[in-house]
Design a protein around this motif. Sequence first.
Motif, mmCIF file in Angstrom:
data_model
loop_
_atom_site.group_PDB
_atom_site.id
_atom_site.type_symbol
_atom_site.label_atom_id
_atom_site.label_comp_id
_atom_site.label_asym_id
_atom_site.label_seq_id
_atom_site.Cartn_x
_atom_site.Cartn_y
_atom_site.Cartn_z
ATOM 1 N N THR A 70 -1.893 12.898 -0.796
ATOM 2 C CA THR A 70 -2.685 12.314 0.279
ATOM 3 C C THR A 70 -1.736 11.698 1.307
ATOM 4 O O THR A 70 -0.522 11.717 1.136
ATOM 5 C CB THR A 70 -3.642 11.234 -0.262
ATOM 6 O OG1 THR A 70 -2.879 10.146 -0.790
ATOM 7 C CG2 THR A 70 -4.547 11.801 -1.347
ATOM 8 N N GLU A 71 -2.303 11.139 2.337
ATOM 9 C CA GLU A 71 -1.472 10.589 3.404
ATOM 10 C C GLU A 71 -0.600 9.438 2.912
ATOM 11 O O GLU A 71 0.539 9.276 3.353
ATOM 12 C CB GLU A 71 -2.353 10.119 4.563
ATOM 13 C CG GLU A 71 -1.561 9.622 5.771
ATOM 14 C CD GLU A 71 -2.445 9.237 6.933
ATOM 15 O OE1 GLU A 71 -1.918 8.837 7.986
ATOM 16 O OE2 GLU A 71 -3.700 9.348 6.786
ATOM 17 N N TYR A 72 -1.136 8.648 1.979
ATOM 18 C CA TYR A 72 -0.410 7.442 1.564
ATOM 19 C C TYR A 72 0.013 7.445 0.098
ATOM 20 O O TYR A 72 0.605 6.471 -0.374
ATOM 21 C CB TYR A 72 -1.263 6.200 1.834
ATOM 22 C CG TYR A 72 -1.555 6.017 3.306
ATOM 23 C CD1 TYR A 72 -0.537 5.690 4.197
ATOM 24 C CD2 TYR A 72 -2.841 6.193 3.806
ATOM 25 C CE1 TYR A 72 -0.792 5.535 5.557
ATOM 26 C CE2 TYR A 72 -3.103 6.032 5.158
ATOM 27 C CZ TYR A 72 -2.075 5.706 6.025
ATOM 28 O OH TYR A 72 -2.332 5.562 7.360
ATOM 29 N N HIS A 73 -0.293 8.499 -0.612
ATOM 30 C CA HIS A 73 0.122 8.533 -2.022
ATOM 31 C C HIS A 73 0.419 9.958 -2.467
ATOM 32 O O HIS A 73 -0.363 10.872 -2.217
ATOM 33 C CB HIS A 73 -0.961 7.920 -2.926
ATOM 34 C CG HIS A 73 -0.513 7.748 -4.339
ATOM 35 N ND1 HIS A 73 -0.805 8.657 -5.328
ATOM 36 C CD2 HIS A 73 0.232 6.776 -4.933
ATOM 37 C CE1 HIS A 73 -0.280 8.249 -6.479
ATOM 38 N NE2 HIS A 73 0.353 7.116 -6.256
ATOM 39 N N ASP A 147 3.069 2.547 2.677
ATOM 40 C CA ASP A 147 2.293 1.451 3.221
ATOM 41 C C ASP A 147 1.563 1.916 4.483
ATOM 42 O O ASP A 147 2.194 2.406 5.433
ATOM 43 C CB ASP A 147 3.211 0.269 3.556
ATOM 44 C CG ASP A 147 2.426 -0.951 4.022
ATOM 45 O OD1 ASP A 147 2.054 -1.001 5.212
ATOM 46 O OD2 ASP A 147 2.203 -1.834 3.182
ATOM 47 N N PRO A 148 0.226 1.760 4.535
ATOM 48 C CA PRO A 148 -0.524 2.254 5.704
ATOM 49 C C PRO A 148 -0.259 1.472 6.981
ATOM 50 O O PRO A 148 -0.536 1.973 8.079
ATOM 51 C CB PRO A 148 -1.990 2.104 5.263
ATOM 52 C CG PRO A 148 -1.966 1.060 4.201
ATOM 53 C CD PRO A 148 -0.652 1.203 3.495
ATOM 54 N N ARG A 152 5.790 3.116 6.020
ATOM 55 C CA ARG A 152 7.028 3.319 5.265
ATOM 56 C C ARG A 152 6.714 3.424 3.774
ATOM 57 O O ARG A 152 5.778 2.803 3.284
ATOM 58 C CB ARG A 152 8.002 2.152 5.499
ATOM 59 C CG ARG A 152 8.524 2.049 6.931
ATOM 60 C CD ARG A 152 9.495 0.884 7.042
ATOM 61 N NE ARG A 152 10.039 0.779 8.393
ATOM 62 C CZ ARG A 152 10.904 -0.155 8.768
ATOM 63 N NH1 ARG A 152 11.320 -1.068 7.882
ATOM 64 N NH2 ARG A 152 11.352 -0.188 10.011
ATOM 65 N N TYR A 153 7.493 4.235 3.090
ATOM 66 C CA TYR A 153 7.332 4.332 1.643
ATOM 67 C C TYR A 153 7.822 3.031 1.017
ATOM 68 O O TYR A 153 8.972 2.628 1.195
ATOM 69 C CB TYR A 153 8.105 5.519 1.096
ATOM 70 C CG TYR A 153 7.523 6.845 1.524
ATOM 71 C CD1 TYR A 153 6.367 7.331 0.931
ATOM 72 C CD2 TYR A 153 8.115 7.603 2.531
ATOM 73 C CE1 TYR A 153 5.802 8.545 1.326
ATOM 74 C CE2 TYR A 153 7.567 8.814 2.942
ATOM 75 C CZ TYR A 153 6.413 9.275 2.326
ATOM 76 O OH TYR A 153 5.871 10.467 2.729
ATOM 77 N N ASP A 154 6.943 2.358 0.271
ATOM 78 C CA ASP A 154 7.280 1.013 -0.207
ATOM 79 C C ASP A 154 7.304 0.868 -1.717
ATOM 80 O O ASP A 154 7.693 -0.179 -2.238
ATOM 81 C CB ASP A 154 6.304 -0.009 0.371
ATOM 82 C CG ASP A 154 4.865 0.264 -0.052
ATOM 83 O OD1 ASP A 154 4.611 1.308 -0.682
ATOM 84 O OD2 ASP A 154 3.996 -0.584 0.246
ATOM 85 N N SER A 155 6.898 1.879 -2.467
ATOM 86 C CA SER A 155 6.929 1.743 -3.922
ATOM 87 C C SER A 155 7.089 3.097 -4.588
ATOM 88 O O SER A 155 6.676 4.138 -4.056
ATOM 89 C CB SER A 155 5.658 1.053 -4.439
ATOM 90 O OG SER A 155 4.518 1.859 -4.224
ATOM 91 N N LEU A 156 7.705 3.038 -5.758
ATOM 92 C CA LEU A 156 7.957 4.236 -6.553
ATOM 93 C C LEU A 156 7.648 3.908 -8.008
ATOM 94 O O LEU A 156 8.094 2.887 -8.534
ATOM 95 C CB LEU A 156 9.417 4.665 -6.417
ATOM 96 C CG LEU A 156 9.892 5.841 -7.288
ATOM 97 C CD1 LEU A 156 9.234 7.128 -6.822
ATOM 98 C CD2 LEU A 156 11.415 5.957 -7.237
ATOM 99 N N SER A 157 6.849 4.741 -8.667
ATOM 100 C CA SER A 157 6.518 4.520 -10.076
ATOM 101 C C SER A 157 6.882 5.750 -10.892
ATOM 102 O O SER A 157 6.739 6.886 -10.425
ATOM 103 C CB SER A 157 5.025 4.205 -10.244
ATOM 104 O OG SER A 157 4.232 5.319 -9.852
#
Length: 201
Positions: A70-73, A147-148, A152-157
């Motif tokens: 998706t756009e944010y994940h 982050d919408p 910017r990409y703010d987390s990685l799991s």
Amino acid sequence: FYIVCTKRMSLDFNWPTWKKEFLEEIKGSLKKTLNDAPPNPLMVGSFDVPILELGTKAPHIELLEINELTEYHHSFSIGIQYDGDATIEITNEAQINQTTQSSSTDEFFTSSLNTNPISQQPATVPLVISVKHIVIDTILKLGIHKDPVSERYDSLSIQLLKNPIQHIDITSPFDKLSKGLVKNEVMKQIESELKKLIEAP
């Protein structure tokens, strides 16, 4: 939405000559894990990791599935296989009369040890534990979030979907005397540390 890859994608890359600082960081983390574990009655000193070599063979990494895009994940399933020539050497000190008493099945011999004042004194020798032939076969789920607001990409799991350790050879001079207590304890700590390294973002 949900997308399934119809064709798996393998990732080929060169296995680099790792920088000393990176190897020292892994050695330090492994050393801390071993020394923070519950005390082993056979060990009388602190663990050290003088040798850590990642070998010359790269792991095989394969993109198995795109779970979400998706756009944010973004979420992916990735397979990792490793059957290389990495080696680890771990040192400590072992109390040899303690290993003999704890593993002896001869009642007379054990009784003699328990009443002999010399045998009751700690008798320690240097212990070298070799770790070789590490085989890893696992699947991990990688999630990336944007982050919408900042875009910017703010987390990685990272989540392991199966136990990564398929085989590992651990040998020490006291395997028979200690009935595998040394080997089993070190193996648990090595497996724990390898899992943390794989899951670390």
